[in-house]
Design a protein around this motif. Structure first.
Motif, short mmCIF file in Angstrom:
data_model
loop_
_atom_site.label_atom_id
_atom_site.label_comp_id
_atom_site.label_asym_id
_atom_site.label_seq_id
_atom_site.Cartn_x
_atom_site.Cartn_y
_atom_site.Cartn_z
N GLY A 94 -0.29 8.00 -2.20
CA GLY A 94 -1.68 8.39 -1.96
C GLY A 94 -2.68 7.46 -2.62
N MET A 95 -2.34 6.93 -3.78
CA MET A 95 -3.25 6.03 -4.47
C MET A 95 -3.52 4.77 -3.66
N PHE A 141 -4.20 4.56 -0.63
CA PHE A 141 -5.25 4.79 0.36
C PHE A 141 -6.64 4.86 -0.28
N ILE A 142 -6.66 4.86 -1.61
CA ILE A 142 -7.93 4.94 -2.35
C ILE A 142 -8.40 3.51 -2.62
N GLU A 143 -9.61 3.21 -2.24
CA GLU A 143 -10.08 1.83 -2.31
C GLU A 143 -10.07 1.27 -3.74
N GLU A 144 -10.37 2.09 -4.72
CA GLU A 144 -10.44 1.59 -6.10
C GLU A 144 -9.12 0.97 -6.56
N LEU A 157 0.84 -1.20 0.00
CA LEU A 157 0.00 0.00 0.00
C LEU A 157 0.88 1.25 0.00
N ALA A 186 -5.53 -1.37 -0.80
CA ALA A 186 -6.14 -1.28 0.53
C ALA A 186 -6.89 -2.57 0.88
N TYR A 232 -4.53 -4.98 2.36
CA TYR A 232 -4.18 -4.57 3.73
C TYR A 232 -5.30 -4.95 4.70
#
Lengths: 585, 585
Positions: free
Chosen positions: B410-411, B413-416, B405, B420, B423
């Motif tokens: 930053g990407m 942390f984005i669900e798409e 992750l 994530a 994780y």
């Protein structure tokens, strides 16, 4: 699960780990009584107002409705209470309506805010960055127009840096600012990951935006800093029309759902230049450095929150037989493995807190100490500790949140329990405001030789003083562990300094391992200072617990530092030789 | 992001880390061609059928509709393909319709299934546990009725252990089984956290349930194992009425949303006793031990999936300047810090894979080796390695998913983006089938002295052999690191053995640190065996990469093991003295 403000621990860390007393000359009004009163009141606000909103913030989150962001339930009202309580203005300059208290106290207060509700805490945190940038780089007119409103909390601020193709690499950004022919500018472009980029909690939002100007050189030298308010402000300060900027969307994130992370579309938005043309990056770093410390504090904060929840669960959950008393069934707190985990969590939290507060004291001294030598040395200390405060503390946040979830067993994986939210929320902090990898590059690439090495040398000397005090007393074992770790840090530092001039990839390959190593050493130092000072505490059991934290950290963490130096001095050869093919599946 | 089955790496680990060749006598049909064909076919199924369902499984999840669980989109059909493809029966006994191949091959196949879709993989994993329990403890009639259907995959199995008040502490469970006056039993009680407790992917579900019988002694000796099918089976094997059991609810979990985690309500459900009265716990452990290895494999699997995604992202994402070539902009793969992270991830995955496959080879040898001495020694090895395979590999799963992750910035942390999900999914594995803390207690409390210490002694001897081979060749540095780590493990082991007889809390306080330490040593040994064997590979770059993985792990992980021994030998005093008050806020 409620949050209890750790006021006693915070006061202890301020006094002993961070040497808050050094601020007495510069901030005579920040005496012990004032500090205690501020911490108590802020702790009560965080626990009573902000903490209860945390779960709904996660479940419902901020929402985009008809192009406007609606804050999570209760957040807008809580923000107004925050501003009215004066919490936005603690450390702001008196001339702009602030209270002129030390930044250190602000950091301590914001730790409690972030612990109570990390998604909420991001809103004032970003405003502080905007205040900092305008204070340093704004024109008199800009200061007069925007600072009082930001300081009072009536308006909030944002930082618009990232674009889809430009995350860590700001040189790649393409948002443009063109002169509007009227002395002002017009900004056009798309920014992403804009924290609290829109919301309904304040009357206006002051966007600070990095953009490129026509005919500017390529790369970072072509970037300037602009201010574009959400609602235009006329000459006498009244709010006018909506500016030509809007929210393009909200991100669906792993955590901090209560914090609206916006795509911002600037469509010829009216803007003012802040600072000189081409000075965007250094000016933005004014905000960034303060923000990095605040993000480190978020790491401490989310760790404290997760820890409190795990500690409470360990009292309530009854399973098995106590290894100590044989009692059965017993609370899981009485299992040595659970107890050890809790103590290690607590030790890491206090170490991280000490690092963050020490960085803040250095920041305060660097701008307010009466004598220049102190200011200069403090500036070096602040800059050196900032990447460690950011990276080490946020890694601690993730680790502690993960351990906290683990202590819950199967219940930890169930969202209703709340432990999982901390694990999700904590994960952003090692990423934003410069990933922890970027911090490590900053540490090795720049901070290592700061003041021609004096920054690091001073730090090592200070730690060595504590080693001597430890070894001379009844914390000798801690002192020997800290000394060995310090020696390893010295050796790794020398290696990095040698390699960075000869083969930078060697130094960069060890950067993250070095950052961890140095953080462990400084963290152990923080706990050791607390342990030494604990002798003066009236509560003997509590004092002994501070000594125990230092011992446990020394045996569990510092003892591994000499070995960890090998991971720093590993060199780049094995990494360079790897290809996507050999690394592939 | 697609999943590519790591067939080449798996085959390499089987051959060299796990010594799959030792199974040649017991499983002559599992020759190199068969192994290759099975891995290829399973890898294709995992990548083509299971991996594409993973994201929808997360987004939509399993749902409870009118008291019945609907599988996540595509899961039921994929399960039928899984069964029809023969993947449920690989290692099952030929007499019950299985293919009689080694369990080791099944573990390798399931690694790919779990990596492609962890939520899906839990369904066949639980069935395997039920097969194992019935094979060992079922009556002839039970075997005839249930095993062929479970082996073919037409029916699935579950494990019903946990109750709200009885998680790790099974002695506390209260579900009761009473004789129905007709030779059978009726079960009444509530079970929670029942994986795939209900679904629409198979015609029937065979629930294995721990329950207490009337007049049974308190504690674990009063617990027996029962079988309660979802749909009753008549004497000639036809499906009849629905049994008196139902789903009380689905948990809202942090991850593995595609796996229905059920509250199961047994309301006088018809059941059969499996094995002897009061033998529930040992009989259930038959399932548990196999399941623990499978969960360890999930750790490896989710790590591999997260790693592949991060590696792919590191090729696509362009930021900054290459430290090696100076090229700008460059893929982030060319930043030493990112490269180092990827290499460390890969090294941990291959170490975990080696540990899990070695455990599986030991399990196969323990039941199928021609000579008894081999079977006995292998049984010791299997039992010793099981907690390490479970705990160390699942901790690796969480760590690698977190690093993966992080590489996304930053990407991530984005669900798409998908990073994530890994994780979140990874986080359950250190918890279920006995938390990793329970594994550590098992390791120190029981496995340390297994065979009067022979289990551990044999392992140390084998590692020492590899040290000698390393030191004699051009991997001397790796050999010296492994040797020092082994010496530290020996020292820590001796300390624990001494303390566990004199003061168990001392030993238990070091249990988790010891489990990590021993896992590091065994993991380093696995990589070292691969590095030694790599000389025989035709692809020189690939062979060199295996040597590099061993070197990087040695410098980054093994080098810290001597220091980590201090954390094992820390003793309980500082933990015992801590109270909720001194640890509180």
């Amino acid at each position: 699960m409620t949050y209890r403000a750790p006021v006693r621990d915070l006061a202890f860390s301020l006094r002993h780990a961070a040497d808050f007393g050094r601020l007495a000359d510069a901030f005579p009004e920040a005496d012990a009584d004032t500090v205690a009163a501020v911490l108590e009141a802020a702790g009560a606000f965080a626990a009573d107002v902000l903490a209860p909103l945390n779960r709904q913030g996660d479940l419902v989150g901020a929402r985009l409705e008809n192009g406007v962001v609606r804050s999570a339930p209760g957040f807008a009202d809580a923000y107004k209470q925050f501003a009215q309580g004066g919490w936005a203005s603690l450390a702001a300059p008196v001339e702009h309506g602030g209270q002129g208290l030390p930044k250190t106290l602000e950091v301590a207060v914001l730790e409690m805010v972030q612990a109570a509700n990390m998604a909420f805490g991001l809103c004032p945190m970003l405003s502080l960055g905007a205040i900092e940038a305008l204070e340093h780089h704004g024109s008199d007119n800009q200061k007069a127009t925007y600072l009082p409103k930001l300081v009072s909390g009536e308006w909030t601020g944002t930082m618009n840096l990232t674009e889809p193709q430009a995350g860590s690499d700001l040189a790649a950004l393409t948002t443009v600012a063109t002169p509007d022919g009227d002395g002002g500018w017009k900004i056009t472009g798309q920014k992403i990951f804009i924290t609290w980029g829109d919301h309904d909690a304040a009357d206006n939002i002051v966007h600070l935006v990095l953009a490129r100007t026509p005919d500017a050189p390529p790369g970072v030298k072509g970037i300037s800093l602009f201010l574009a308010p959400k609602v235009l402000v006329d000459a006498d300060g009244a709010l006018g029309e909506h500016n030509a900027l809007r929210v393009g969307g909200l991100e669906h994130k792993l955590g901090i759902h209560g914090s609206p992370t916006c795509v911002m579309l600037f469509e010829g938005a009216k803007a003012e230049l802040v600072g000189g043309l081409g000075q965007g990056l250094p000016n933005m770093f004014t905000m960034m450095n303060a923000a990095r410390l605040q993000v480190g504090t978020q790491g401490t904060a989310i760790a404290e929150r997760a820890y409190q929840q795990a500690l409470a669960f360990s009292q309530e959950r009854v399973q098995g037989r106590s290894a100590w008393t044989g009692a059965s069934p017993t609370r899981i707190f009485d299992h040595p493995d659970v107890r050890r985990t809790l103590v290690l969590m607590k030790a890491h939290i206090e170490a991280a807190r000490g690092i963050c507060l020490s960085t803040a004291v250095a920041a305060d001294l660097s701008r307010a100490a009466p004598d220049e030598a102190t200011r200069t040395a403090a500036k070096l200390r602040e800059e050196l500790l900032t990447p460690i405060a950011k990276a080490w503390s946020t890694d601690v946040g993730v680790w502690v949140a993960s351990q906290g979830l683990q202590i819950h067993g199967g219940m930890g994986f169930i969202e209703e329990t709340g432990a999982a939210q901390h694990y999700r929320d904590a994960r952003i902090a090692p990423i934003y405001e410069g990933t922890n990898g970027i911090q490590a590059i900053d540490l090795v690439g720049r901070k290592l030789m700061l003041g021609e090495g004096q920054a690091l040398g001073d730090l090592m000397d200070d730690i060595r003083d504590t080693v001597e005090a430890l070894v001379a007393g009844d914390l000798k074992a801690v002192g020997l562990r800290l000394e060995a770790a310090l020696d390893a840090a010295t050796q790794a530092t020398a290696w990095l300094i040698e390699r960075r001039t000869k083969a930078m990839p060697d130094a960069l390959s060890g950067a993250t391992a070095y950052q961890k190593l140095l953080g462990d050493v400084v963290g152990g130092w923080m706990l050791a200072k607390g342990a030494l000072a604990a002798a003066g505490e009236a509560d003997a059991a509590w004092a002994e617990s501070k000594r125990a934290l230092a011992r446990v950290f020394a045996e569990s963490v510092l003892a591994q530092v000499p070995g960890a130096a090998a991971g720093v001095m590993i060199g780049a050869a094995d990494f360079e030789a790897m290809t996507p093919e050999t690394l592939g599946a």
